[in-house]
Design a protein around this motif. Structure first.
Motif, short mmCIF file in Angstrom:
data_model
loop_
_atom_site.label_atom_id
_atom_site.label_comp_id
_atom_site.label_asym_id
_atom_site.label_seq_id
_atom_site.Cartn_x
_atom_site.Cartn_y
_atom_site.Cartn_z
N THR A 107 -25.83 -0.50 3.56
CA THR A 107 -24.84 -1.13 4.43
C THR A 107 -23.71 -1.72 3.61
O THR A 107 -23.91 -2.21 2.51
CB THR A 107 -25.44 -2.27 5.27
OG1 THR A 107 -25.95 -3.27 4.39
CG2 THR A 107 -26.54 -1.79 6.20
N VAL A 108 -22.54 -1.68 4.20
CA VAL A 108 -21.39 -2.43 3.69
C VAL A 108 -21.19 -3.58 4.67
O VAL A 108 -21.11 -3.34 5.88
CB VAL A 108 -20.14 -1.53 3.65
CG1 VAL A 108 -18.90 -2.34 3.32
CG2 VAL A 108 -20.34 -0.39 2.65
N ILE A 109 -21.17 -4.80 4.17
CA ILE A 109 -21.01 -5.97 5.05
C ILE A 109 -19.64 -6.58 4.79
O ILE A 109 -19.41 -7.16 3.73
CB ILE A 109 -22.10 -7.04 4.77
CG1 ILE A 109 -23.49 -6.43 4.68
CG2 ILE A 109 -22.02 -8.17 5.80
CD1 ILE A 109 -24.09 -6.00 5.98
N PHE A 110 -18.74 -6.46 5.74
CA PHE A 110 -17.38 -6.99 5.55
C PHE A 110 -17.25 -8.39 6.14
O PHE A 110 -17.76 -8.66 7.20
CB PHE A 110 -16.36 -6.07 6.21
CG PHE A 110 -16.02 -4.86 5.36
CD1 PHE A 110 -15.73 -4.99 4.00
CD2 PHE A 110 -15.99 -3.59 5.93
CE1 PHE A 110 -15.41 -3.88 3.25
CE2 PHE A 110 -15.66 -2.49 5.17
CZ PHE A 110 -15.37 -2.62 3.82
N TYR B 71 -11.66 -3.98 2.31
CA TYR B 71 -11.74 -2.60 1.84
C TYR B 71 -12.86 -2.48 0.85
O TYR B 71 -13.15 -3.42 0.13
CB TYR B 71 -10.43 -2.20 1.15
CG TYR B 71 -9.24 -2.30 2.04
CD1 TYR B 71 -8.84 -1.21 2.80
CD2 TYR B 71 -8.54 -3.49 2.16
CE1 TYR B 71 -7.75 -1.30 3.64
CE2 TYR B 71 -7.45 -3.59 3.00
CZ TYR B 71 -7.07 -2.50 3.75
OH TYR B 71 -6.00 -2.60 4.59
N HIS B 72 -13.47 -1.32 0.79
CA HIS B 72 -14.48 -1.07 -0.24
C HIS B 72 -14.53 0.41 -0.54
O HIS B 72 -14.50 1.24 0.37
CB HIS B 72 -15.86 -1.54 0.22
CG HIS B 72 -16.95 -1.14 -0.71
ND1 HIS B 72 -16.99 -1.53 -2.03
CD2 HIS B 72 -18.05 -0.36 -0.52
CE1 HIS B 72 -18.06 -1.01 -2.61
NE2 HIS B 72 -18.71 -0.30 -1.71
N ALA C 274 0.83 -1.20 0.00
CA ALA C 274 0.00 0.00 0.00
C ALA C 274 0.87 1.26 0.00
O ALA C 274 0.56 2.24 -0.67
CB ALA C 274 -0.93 -0.01 1.21
N ASP D 294 -13.05 8.99 -0.02
CA ASP D 294 -11.92 8.26 -0.60
C ASP D 294 -10.83 9.22 -1.08
O ASP D 294 -11.10 10.31 -1.55
CB ASP D 294 -12.41 7.42 -1.79
CG ASP D 294 -11.38 6.38 -2.20
OD1 ASP D 294 -10.49 6.07 -1.40
OD2 ASP D 294 -11.49 5.87 -3.33
N ARG D 295 -9.59 8.80 -0.94
CA ARG D 295 -8.45 9.49 -1.54
C ARG D 295 -7.28 8.51 -1.53
O ARG D 295 -7.37 7.44 -0.93
CB ARG D 295 -8.12 10.77 -0.78
CG ARG D 295 -7.60 10.53 0.61
CD ARG D 295 -7.30 11.85 1.31
NE ARG D 295 -6.14 11.75 2.16
CZ ARG D 295 -5.96 12.52 3.23
NH1 ARG D 295 -6.85 13.45 3.55
NH2 ARG D 295 -4.87 12.37 3.98
N THR D 296 -6.20 8.82 -2.15
CA THR D 296 -5.07 7.87 -2.14
C THR D 296 -4.40 7.89 -0.77
O THR D 296 -4.43 8.88 -0.05
CB THR D 296 -4.02 8.23 -3.20
OG1 THR D 296 -3.58 9.56 -2.97
CG2 THR D 296 -4.62 8.13 -4.60
N GLY D 297 -3.83 6.75 -0.42
CA GLY D 297 -2.99 6.69 0.77
C GLY D 297 -3.66 6.25 2.06
O GLY D 297 -2.99 6.11 3.08
N ALA E 266 -8.72 -8.48 6.67
CA ALA E 266 -8.80 -7.10 6.23
C ALA E 266 -9.73 -7.00 5.05
O ALA E 266 -9.73 -7.88 4.18
CB ALA E 266 -7.43 -6.58 5.84
N VAL F 69 -5.19 3.31 2.85
CA VAL F 69 -4.76 1.95 3.21
C VAL F 69 -3.32 1.98 3.71
O VAL F 69 -2.99 1.37 4.73
CB VAL F 69 -4.88 1.00 1.99
CG1 VAL F 69 -4.42 -0.41 2.37
CG2 VAL F 69 -6.30 0.96 1.47
N ALA F 70 -2.48 2.70 2.98
CA ALA F 70 -1.06 2.77 3.37
C ALA F 70 -0.91 3.33 4.79
O ALA F 70 -0.14 2.81 5.60
CB ALA F 70 -0.30 3.63 2.37
N HIS G 183 -22.54 -5.09 -1.41
CA HIS G 183 -22.17 -3.68 -1.49
C HIS G 183 -21.12 -3.42 -2.58
O HIS G 183 -20.97 -2.29 -3.02
CB HIS G 183 -21.64 -3.21 -0.13
CG HIS G 183 -20.43 -3.96 0.31
ND1 HIS G 183 -20.48 -5.02 1.17
CD2 HIS G 183 -19.13 -3.84 -0.02
CE1 HIS G 183 -19.27 -5.50 1.37
NE2 HIS G 183 -18.43 -4.81 0.66
N ALA H 32 -2.31 0.69 7.36
CA ALA H 32 -1.48 -0.52 7.37
C ALA H 32 -0.09 -0.22 7.94
O ALA H 32 0.47 -1.04 8.68
CB ALA H 32 -1.37 -1.09 5.95
N ILE I 138 -2.31 -8.46 11.15
CA ILE I 138 -3.67 -8.36 10.59
C ILE I 138 -4.17 -9.75 10.25
O ILE I 138 -3.55 -10.47 9.46
CB ILE I 138 -3.68 -7.47 9.33
CG1 ILE I 138 -3.16 -6.07 9.66
CG2 ILE I 138 -5.08 -7.39 8.74
CD1 ILE I 138 -2.94 -5.19 8.45
#
Lengths: 291, 291, 291, 291
Positions: free
Chosen positions: D288-291, D40-41, B25, D16-19, D38, D21-22, C250, D25, D35
């Motif tokens: 909803t986001v279901i992870f 992401y969406h 990442a 959202d934008r870049t970076g 993990a 996750v980095a 989603h 993490a 971890i």
């Protein structure tokens, strides 16, 4: 839910030929029989005919014994190979449940009976472990603990004899192996033929025998399932009543598969047992007709 | 449907340890990489880590070759056992399809490509019978007829050599066995490892081999299914990509099972092939991770 | 697949009373009629009785016209409200398909007919756009392009008149709206009552009308579906023949839902159309009985 | 099943934008965080980023309060609109269940807890009828009977106040409306936002409100379903967590639909509640986001 009116259920199978439906339907019509539900099936592979009829009890001028007597004669017209049964929904069905330690199927069945959804009496629960005594008795149902010694064939034989005696005393319409984990001896299978209902935790014929979820995980399947079937002397090879599956993926460990699979086991066993108790399952060879 | 913007797809697998996600990442973030989709999985049983990342091509200051060069170094940090791939959705995928007489899977795939639903070029269709030449050519796709002599091992070997040459000429990303009905020789399996995709007409591991619907009918199962898997030298035993099932009952003859099962075959093959072409399938041992 | 032997199919509905099954079955038995498939249903809510019988044509000593003549008398015994039909599987069914631009359902149906899986002739395909002319003609089927002017009611009326004339010329057993995207005028609905079959891209009654996948995405549902139903003057409110769903999550954009949903649309339309052509669908009020 | 090791669960959402996750993490990696899972969406429609991370508690050199403190700073870097949560699987989750007369969902949940399958404590069950007091207490769980007078708004308000007080005393992580049949007042919905979980007995948005199975039967649908969703002031319109369906046909009365639907209700509620308790559900707007 309101109690449905009393009905007689006729199931019948014989080699197919013309006129069978007419014969049975005319017999019922001539006596004023009001058919509430009727199903027919002819199997082209075996040339066998099957039917199931539900008749309103109050539409007939006689009772179930007379109906049986008269139907005996009709069945005889269709030859010695025919098989039939006449049951009365007025007679409440009795079930004995065999369990081990895992309780999900037992909890589910007891919940269904308590909620009035499964119209039957659980006469007794028998466990080779005592873990499920509490919940059983909380439902007002007798629990019998019959330990099975692990490495003692004689002790195992004695335990089976005791289980058998406890079961047979109740003259149950169904003996449910709700994750019982003990293999029934051939003579018990023979004795309980057509009424011992097992739930196997795989989509048979995949993963026969022990630890099917572990087998499934190793093979990397994308669905796991469960199978409700009649017990025969061949392990996990009896006539299948019902099956279903649920999706799994690479993120599911064996423990996740076990958990997801349990939901399928419960649903499949409940449907299979319901159909059995409603006399909807006709067995022919190693196959079932589900009406 | 509007064309999605161009993306680079990174897939990576290595023994799990801390810091892998951070390393990848950070590398992407340091270069302005806009992650559109990201998935991670750790398999506790094997201790293996897997990831797949989709990055907007226009967010990086360099092209796919430079991305590959830089990722080579990153992968090397995680040891010699790591495996990775960087692909570019700007390069259109090529597919070669092998068929026999039954056309349902071919019709389905060609229809999906024509409808713009499966984003790939079918470079060629090869059949050991000529039955499907017409529909193939109606879609403007070359059809090659390579007869397989039934009882002549030498002729069969020559036929396979021809098929292989016709396939390899197209440098396809996937070789689809769309009910091809011929067993690939081990050396062809080895050559096409990870890109030969088969559809088997049963819910594996049940009913391996020939005539699975006949086997299913005989066993009296209540669901029939299909399995999309990578071809390996072990018949019907390769890593499973996708599976699904459909309900059948006592009223279904073998012909009915065949017909119902075809709908599952088509859907399962289409999903499996799509995932393969989108680089969503990571193979580890005999299992797949589907991102 | 081998051609099944010729059969006569009787469907019949009337107010329930005792003796209906006996009357029909005896009539058939008295004439040597070999019943291959039989189904019965009584709807307690409406007090209506329904049956469908398949009889081997060669088992009766007379043809389909005589069977119809004799059955007319039997039906009359059960009152003026009864409805019935006798069809002959020896008469091949004709289908006309209406399309717009989206081809997935058309590709699917043509593929099924070509593969011998849907036993019917497609007499014609009519499109308000010409996009699908090529694939239709590649199957040797006439394609008619009838443009529908967007904002010109008179032009639209004329277009519908032309479509109607093109359809009716073929005297089809089914008019399939395979994502036709034009709302039929009430008088056309009336004319084609019971034979115009539509596929709607949602699990009705959710998401009636335009852009159901967009509606579904906005609502955040976890499954999308499709509904095959008879067309009536009430938009998307006709009797439902078949429905099914597929899981979304989603991660699925509207475009993903469209793509996944198409697989359901195709399968649901194909099943619904098959049942319609096999005379398995009996309509009563706004509900269907599927035998 | 063996107890899984203790973990910290981080959920996070922001534009959202870049970076992103980095950043997360790297923070974890810098502290030795292992971890375990993990996800992401990114939602292109709203431009929102979501993540969920499970970290082994013993891999970090500090406890959950310090983790929260440090994560507060990270979240702040991504703007005032970000939302996040850090939970500790070492803290056992508490659930309060609201019921009425129908017990199938309660039986199911209690069975799952007793079988060790749902890892939570049921702190209390509250019923507007006393029917389910027995089974609740058999599981060693307090049952509170709070009658709701039918036509007395003041009495109803008082009853809700009592329910609320009984619920809030337990500081539950989830308030489950297990077929509670009373509509929560808006201020209670607001108070319990994001933790009141309802099971509705239809596949929403079809058949909102009372007696959905009756509505479904009247419409003649071929599948019935259930929806688990967060309660909001708009009846049956809150964010959907999970849905599923089961097949019905013309032979199914409303009572049959009720029975079949119950199996779906139980499974859907159990899955939805599990995901909620495992902090797998992220709500954004009405989705909803279901992870």
């Amino acid at each position: 839910m309101p109690k449905p009116e009393r009905r007689y259920v006729i199931t019948f199978g014989c080699p197919d030929r013309t006129g069978i439906v007419a014969r049975i339907a005319s017999f019922l019509a001539d006596n004023g029989g009001w058919i509430v539900e009727a199903a027919y099936h002819t199997d082209p592979a075996t040339g066998w005919f099957f039917t199931r009829q539900e008749v309103r009890a109050d539409s007939l001028p006689f009772g179930v014994s007379e109906l049986r007597a008269r139907f005996t004669e009709i069945a005889a017209e269709f030859g010695g190979h025919s098989s039939w049964r006449v049951t009365d929904t007025g007679e409440r069905k009795r079930v004995v449940i065999l369990v081990s330690k895992e309780g999900h199927c037992l909890y589910d069945l007891l919940g269904r009976v308590a909620a009035g959804e499964l119209d039957a009496d659980v006469s007794a629960v028998i466990g080779n472990h005592a873990d499920l005594a509490g919940i059983t008795r909380a439902h007002g149902i007798p629990f019998h603990h019959v330990p099975f010694p692990a490495d003692d064939p004689g002790g195992k034989q004695a335990a089976f004899a005791e289980v058998r005696q406890l079961v047979d005393t109740n003259e149950p319409h169904a003996v449910v192996l709700a994750r019982f984990m003990q293999i029934l001896p051939p003579e018990v299978c023979a004795d309980w033929a057509g009424k011992a209902v097992n739930i196997h935790h795989s989509f048979l014929p995949s993963f026969v025998g022990a630890r099917p979820y572990h087998q499934a995980h190793r093979r990397g399947v994308k669905l796991v399932g469960a199978t409700c079937h009649y017990v025969t002397a061949d392990l996990d090879a009896g006539p299948i009543i019902e099956q279903d599956v649920i999706r799994v993926d690479h993120g599911d460990s064996v423990a996740d598969m076990v958990r997801k699979g349990r939901d399928v086991e419960k649903a499949v066993l409940a449907r299979g047992l319901r159909w059995h108790l409603e006399d909807r399952v006709l067995v022919h060879g190693n196959q079932t007709v589900i009406f």
